[in-house]
Design an enzyme around this catalytic site. Structure first.
Site, PDB file in Angstrom:
ATOM      1  CB  SER A 147      -0.701  -0.108   0.892  1.00 56.12           C
ATOM      2  OG  SER A 147      -2.051   0.194   1.013  1.00 56.12           O
ATOM      3  CG  ASP A 223      -7.107  -3.432  -1.460  1.00 56.70           C
ATOM      4  OD1 ASP A 223      -7.799  -2.520  -1.113  1.00 56.70           O
ATOM      5  OD2 ASP A 223      -6.024  -3.405  -1.994  1.00 56.70           O
ATOM      6  CG  HIS A 256      -5.380  -2.928   1.271  1.00 57.63           C
ATOM      7  ND1 HIS A 256      -5.044  -2.812  -0.004  1.00 57.63           N
ATOM      8  CD2 HIS A 256      -5.206  -2.063   2.243  1.00 57.63           C
ATOM      9  CE1 HIS A 256      -4.143  -1.472   0.279  1.00 57.63           C
ATOM     10  NE2 HIS A 256      -4.044  -1.272   1.756  1.00 57.63           N
TER      11      HIS A 256
END
Lengths: 278, 278
Positions: A147, A223, A256
């Site tokens: 991320s 995600d 995620h």
């Protein structure tokens, strides 16, 4: 560099250190995994950059990376995600996506952030120099992250290809000049000059400069942040335009979280091991 | 049984459920991992009992068990460590080793604990009946756990060998009638009658009744709790006296943490898979 804690793990050593960072102007903790092979001689290292709200602990405890690193003879170097401590500026409202835990791997130029928020230089220079002088590392480096940390890994590698043999990312913020997280962080840390932002945008860097670095990116299709914040299509388009070596894998059903990272970390470490000669 | 969260993990499903437990007289959460093989038909299950202060989340996020369970076709059933909720008694001083997070897998007989603290019956009967009626499980069970949960796994299996094909433990509280954690919990939950305590002491049970169950125990030699609280030697002596099939492995350098569990969980799941016919 002061040892905080050491724990045996898969025959190797999971260690937490504390040191005074001159780049960040504060005390910092980071974690290292040294595989059993490091008892015999220097080993290559994979740097892992974590995402928003994380410390060095999340990846250490949740990714299951030590098992693979121990098999392959890779050290893992796991910094924190921002400067820390009493004097360090934070978002006045305590937002999770600015300030503490959200350094975005940039060198901030704007007050109050510019006093401590130099995570780019910290990860690029100070931390490698420190661990390579103190630990059995052979100076070969790869870099990965998740991320915000995937963004950091891509940016650091694209701007400094002589420092890393390969780069990978899980669900990276691929085009931060064009997403809400990136807008908020880059405008706070760098001000309104968008030319400065471009130096921290993997898609723009790749489009402008190209790259011959091997790049692997995994992205979960379930995600929640995919469409609005992550935008791996921008990275893919840039790679195609630049003729760069990007493998982007869309993983159906994955979100995620660290369950996603744990599921594919072995692929990433094997990818880096090939390029590190491990 | 209400789905709280579901996340893809190693091709399988990591799921958190909530339900109203009639045994515990409160709402409970638990986690389940269903391997990819469960899409094709019912699979066997390994129950995991966690240690002091844990919920269903610690093992789910830190042990790296899903990777192995997905390879072997095992479901993982991961209950919480005590009843929970507003009306549930806790230690007045908030001690970590009594009350919430510290149910010790007993059926409490003493007030105020006896209103909710029936973790023995919950794990033995209610939870298996629930998940076996709702999920693709074939009714074959093994059981494992850590520390307080290692104690729980051994006690449940030794007292109910018809319910489990094999049992294993990491750093179990092996002889709770003779250690501080056990004294405190058993006297609170069961009162001062030590004959009642003996029903929850794996070493005494094994000595008294023997067992033909396959048993695997790993114990880190650098575990801070080894000498005072865990006492695997008592279990080993009981196994020798009873001629029981215990493999006790002392692991040099390992502590009491999830880094220790992660390092050896594959061995345990492979051990159970052999007995489960997976």
């Amino acid at each position: 560099m002061q040892l905080v804690q050491e724990q045996k793990c898969f025959g190797g050593r999971q260690i937490r250190y504390r040191h005074d960072s001159h780049t960040l102007n504060c005390g910092m903790q980071f974690s290292v995994f040294l595989p059993p092979q490091a008892e015999q001689g220097p080993v290559p290292a994979v740097y892992w950059l974590s995402g928003l709200t994380c410390t060095d602990e999340n990846f250490s405890s949740k990714a299951g990376a030590q098992r693979v690193a121990a098999m392959l003879g890779l050290a893992l170097i796991i910094p924190d995600t921002s400067p820390r401590g009493d004097g360090v500026a934070d978002d006045p409202e305590g937002a999770y996506d600015l300030g503490l835990g959200a350094g975005f791997y940039v060198n901030a130029t704007q007050a109050p952030w510019n006093k401590h928020y130099h995570m780019y230089d910290y990860v690029l220079s100070e931390l490698p120099a420190l661990v390579e002088s103190e630990l059995p590392l052979n100076g070969k480096r790869a870099i990965s992250g998740h991320s915000m940390g995937g963004h950091g890994a891509l940016v650091l590698a694209l701007r400094n290809p002589e420092r890393f043999v390969s780069v990978s990312a899980f669900a990276p913020i691929s085009n931060p000049t064009d997403c809400p997280w990136g807008h908020k962080a880059l405008s706070a840390y760098l001000g309104e000059d968008q030319a400065a932002w471009a130096e921290y945008d993997a898609s723009l860097l790749l489009k402008a400069k190209g790259s011959s670095l091997p790049m692997l990116v995994d992205q979960g299709e379930a995600d929640n942040f995919l469409a609005e914040q992550l935008r791996p299509q921008a990275l893919q388009a840039a790679a195609e335009e630049a003729g760069a070596e990007l493998e982007l894998r869309l993983q159906p059903g994955y979100d995620h979280s660290y369950y996603f990272i744990a599921s594919f970390i072995e692929d990433h470490l094997r990818f880096h091991a090939r390029h590190l000669g491990a």
